[in-house]
Design an enzyme around this catalytic site. Sequence first.
Site, PDB file in Angstrom:
ATOM      1  N   ARG A 120       0.827  -1.235   0.000  1.00 44.24           N
ATOM      2  CA  ARG A 120       0.000   0.000   0.000  1.00 44.24           C
ATOM      3  C   ARG A 120       0.849   1.267   0.000  1.00 44.24           C
ATOM      4  O   ARG A 120       0.519   2.267   0.651  1.00 44.24           O
ATOM      5  CB  ARG A 120      -0.979   0.026   1.182  1.00 44.24           C
ATOM      6  CG  ARG A 120      -1.895  -1.146   1.264  1.00 44.24           C
ATOM      7  CD  ARG A 120      -2.835  -1.298   0.064  1.00 44.24           C
ATOM      8  NE  ARG A 120      -3.535  -2.561   0.191  1.00 44.24           N
ATOM      9  CZ  ARG A 120      -3.100  -3.700  -0.390  1.00 44.24           C
ATOM     10  NH1 ARG A 120      -2.042  -3.712  -1.177  1.00 44.24           N
ATOM     11  NH2 ARG A 120      -3.759  -4.822  -0.211  1.00 44.24           N
TER      12      ARG A 120
ATOM     13  N   GLU B  93      -4.291   3.814   6.268  1.00 44.77           N
ATOM     14  CA  GLU B  93      -4.158   3.531   4.833  1.00 44.77           C
ATOM     15  C   GLU B  93      -4.860   4.625   4.034  1.00 44.77           C
ATOM     16  O   GLU B  93      -4.373   5.067   2.986  1.00 44.77           O
ATOM     17  CB  GLU B  93      -4.791   2.165   4.519  1.00 44.77           C
ATOM     18  CG  GLU B  93      -4.711   1.793   3.041  1.00 44.77           C
ATOM     19  CD  GLU B  93      -5.095   0.341   2.792  1.00 44.77           C
ATOM     20  OE1 GLU B  93      -4.770  -0.534   3.620  1.00 44.77           O
ATOM     21  OE2 GLU B  93      -5.731   0.091   1.758  1.00 44.77           O
TER      22      GLU B  93
ATOM     23  N   SER C 218     -10.192  -0.103   3.633  1.00 42.11           N
ATOM     24  CA  SER C 218      -9.491  -0.321   4.901  1.00 42.11           C
ATOM     25  C   SER C 218      -9.049   1.001   5.502  1.00 42.11           C
ATOM     26  O   SER C 218      -8.449   1.833   4.824  1.00 42.11           O
ATOM     27  CB  SER C 218      -8.262  -1.200   4.681  1.00 42.11           C
ATOM     28  OG  SER C 218      -8.667  -2.465   4.254  1.00 42.11           O
TER      29      SER C 218
HETATM   30  C1  LIG Z   1     -15.533  -1.002  -0.509  1.00 39.51           C
HETATM   31  C2  LIG Z   1     -14.058  -0.752  -0.723  1.00 39.51           C
HETATM   32  C3  LIG Z   1     -13.194  -1.836  -0.843  1.00 39.51           C
HETATM   33  C4  LIG Z   1     -11.825  -1.619  -1.017  1.00 39.51           C
HETATM   34  N1  LIG Z   1     -10.999  -2.703  -1.137  1.00 39.51           N
HETATM   35  C5  LIG Z   1      -9.682  -2.513  -1.342  1.00 39.51           C
HETATM   36  C6  LIG Z   1      -8.799  -3.630  -1.490  1.00 39.51           C
HETATM   37  O1  LIG Z   1      -9.194  -4.804  -1.446  1.00 39.51           O
HETATM   38  N2  LIG Z   1      -7.491  -3.380  -1.693  1.00 39.51           N
HETATM   39  C7  LIG Z   1      -6.997  -2.122  -1.755  1.00 39.51           C
HETATM   40  O2  LIG Z   1      -5.791  -1.963  -1.959  1.00 39.51           O
HETATM   41  N3  LIG Z   1      -7.809  -1.038  -1.624  1.00 39.51           N
HETATM   42  C8  LIG Z   1      -9.125  -1.207  -1.420  1.00 39.51           C
HETATM   43  N4  LIG Z   1      -9.938  -0.119  -1.282  1.00 39.51           N
HETATM   44  C9  LIG Z   1      -9.353   1.234  -1.294  1.00 39.51           C
HETATM   45  C10 LIG Z   1      -9.308   1.892  -2.684  1.00 39.51           C
HETATM   46  O3  LIG Z   1     -10.330   1.380  -3.504  1.00 39.51           O
HETATM   47  C11 LIG Z   1      -7.945   1.713  -3.370  1.00 39.51           C
HETATM   48  O4  LIG Z   1      -6.903   2.288  -2.631  1.00 39.51           O
HETATM   49  C12 LIG Z   1      -7.962   2.344  -4.763  1.00 39.51           C
HETATM   50  O5  LIG Z   1      -6.805   1.967  -5.445  1.00 39.51           O
HETATM   51  C13 LIG Z   1      -8.034   3.866  -4.721  1.00 39.51           C
HETATM   52  O6  LIG Z   1      -8.253   4.303  -6.043  1.00 39.51           O
HETATM   53  P1  LIG Z   1      -9.017   5.656  -6.359  1.00 39.51           P
HETATM   54  O7  LIG Z   1      -8.933   5.900  -7.810  1.00 39.51           O
HETATM   55  O8  LIG Z   1     -10.376   5.649  -5.768  1.00 39.51           O
HETATM   56  O9  LIG Z   1      -8.079   6.684  -5.590  1.00 39.51           O
HETATM   57  P2  LIG Z   1      -8.535   7.836  -4.599  1.00 39.51           P
HETATM   58  O10 LIG Z   1      -9.161   7.216  -3.399  1.00 39.51           O
HETATM   59  O11 LIG Z   1      -9.265   8.883  -5.326  1.00 39.51           O
HETATM   60  O12 LIG Z   1      -7.095   8.380  -4.172  1.00 39.51           O
HETATM   61  C14 LIG Z   1      -6.229   7.582  -3.370  1.00 39.51           C
HETATM   62  C15 LIG Z   1      -4.829   8.228  -3.425  1.00 39.51           C
HETATM   63  O13 LIG Z   1      -4.333   8.100  -4.749  1.00 39.51           O
HETATM   64  C16 LIG Z   1      -4.034   9.379  -5.294  1.00 39.51           C
HETATM   65  N5  LIG Z   1      -4.380   9.364  -6.726  1.00 39.51           N
HETATM   66  C17 LIG Z   1      -5.551   9.047  -7.299  1.00 39.51           C
HETATM   67  N6  LIG Z   1      -5.434   9.098  -8.638  1.00 39.51           N
HETATM   68  C18 LIG Z   1      -4.168   9.456  -8.903  1.00 39.51           C
HETATM   69  C19 LIG Z   1      -3.426   9.694 -10.094  1.00 39.51           C
HETATM   70  N7  LIG Z   1      -3.972   9.569 -11.318  1.00 39.51           N
HETATM   71  N8  LIG Z   1      -2.136  10.053  -9.979  1.00 39.51           N
HETATM   72  C20 LIG Z   1      -1.547  10.183  -8.763  1.00 39.51           C
HETATM   73  N9  LIG Z   1      -2.180   9.977  -7.604  1.00 39.51           N
HETATM   74  C21 LIG Z   1      -3.477   9.614  -7.678  1.00 39.51           C
HETATM   75  C22 LIG Z   1      -4.896  10.357  -4.499  1.00 39.51           C
HETATM   76  O14 LIG Z   1      -4.336  11.658  -4.517  1.00 39.51           O
HETATM   77  C23 LIG Z   1      -4.848   9.718  -3.112  1.00 39.51           C
HETATM   78  O15 LIG Z   1      -3.631  10.023  -2.450  1.00 39.51           O
HETATM   79  C24 LIG Z   1     -11.316  -0.304  -1.096  1.00 39.51           C
HETATM   80  C25 LIG Z   1     -12.192   0.786  -0.991  1.00 39.51           C
HETATM   81  C26 LIG Z   1     -13.554   0.570  -0.800  1.00 39.51           C
HETATM   82  C27 LIG Z   1     -14.468   1.747  -0.701  1.00 39.51           C
END
Ligand SMILES: Cc1cc2nc3c(=O)[nH]c(=O)nc-3n(C[C@H](O)[C@H](O)[C@H](O)COP(=O)(O)OP(=O)(O)OC[C@H]3O[C@@H](n4cnc5c(N)ncnc54)[C@H](O)[C@@H]3O)c2cc1C
Length: 295
Positions: free
Chosen positions: A163, A283, A212
Amino acid sequence: MSSFEPEQNVGLARLTTIGTGGPARWFARPRTSAELQAALHWAEERQVAVEVIGLGSNVLVHDDGVEALVLRLEGELAAVEIVGSTLSAGGGATNAVCLHRARDADLGGFEFASAIPGTVGGGTRMNAGAYGRDWSDVLIDATVVAADGSRTVGVDGLGLSYRHSNLRPGEVVAHARFALESRPAGEVKAHVAELLAQRKATQPTNRRTFGSVFKNPAHELGAGRMLDDCGLKGYVIGGARISPVHANFIENAGGASSADAIALMAEARSRVHERFGVVLEHEVRFLGPLELPVL
Ligand SMILES: Cc1cc2nc3c(=O)[nH]c(=O)nc-3n(C[C@H](O)[C@H](O)[C@H](O)COP(=O)(O)OP(=O)(O)OC[C@H]3O[C@@H](n4cnc5c(N)ncnc54)[C@H](O)[C@@H]3O)c2cc1C
């Protein structure tokens, strides 16, 4: 150099899965590399911080908002293409679309991301993972764009570990390539169904959460088990609640604020520290001046 003009005071709560937090002082949805460059130059000229939001599935936004230019990648920067066995995607592409495109091309290897409701850029930033696999297992390289130029880097250059990546604020994952393998669509579909069923049985999949809350520490017990042992399942502050299903999830149980979520995190962290002597690391990523009390 360009006529880039961001929107102002755009609410971010609806762009997050937890549904809390205030507005972005400046906001834009770049659709091409040129638009992204223009946005980054605009911010650099004004010394304005840049933040990126993907599907907002791992962020908590300060209730007073974020004093930054917040970018959401769309258009070409969210497109997905299959070239041979390589999946090539914009940073704003959703994992769901990537998975469907891979499946339709009889390619497997991305199924682990089926229950991760994020984007390619968010997954790269977080080295997202599940079921024993993460971004580092499939990523070939990512194109990272910042005000001072762009670079294409592999897993080592991104420093991907549990992570974690070494991406800094203001660095935007504009594009990434993944190495997949030949697998019949039917097999991919069956594997995804199996993983989603596992997920549904153990996590609050039908609630507003940000995934998480804490990373698993270097300890025989995971964060969820520790929080459960501290009696935190179902614990409520304001409109936020620790999930009765899995203690490492905070739900927006109705009208929650980010302050409620932070107060729950502080309480949970303090109880785990008291009972296990472990300092949990969050996280979820904070947007805006949020912080947890020092233990
Ligand atoms: C129901 C649920 C289940 C989940 N299960 C998991 C799991 O099993 N495993 C897991 O690892 N995570 C899980 N997550 C967390 C999340 O989905 C992941 O971390 C996911 O990768 C975040 O992606 P996002 O596009 O939504 O990023 P965001 O939440 O929008 O951003 C997360 C971080 O990434 C940065 N970011 C986003 N896009 C970019 C970009 N293009 N360039 C640079 N930085 C960027 C943001 O600035 C921030 O710091 C879960 C979340 C939920 C709600």
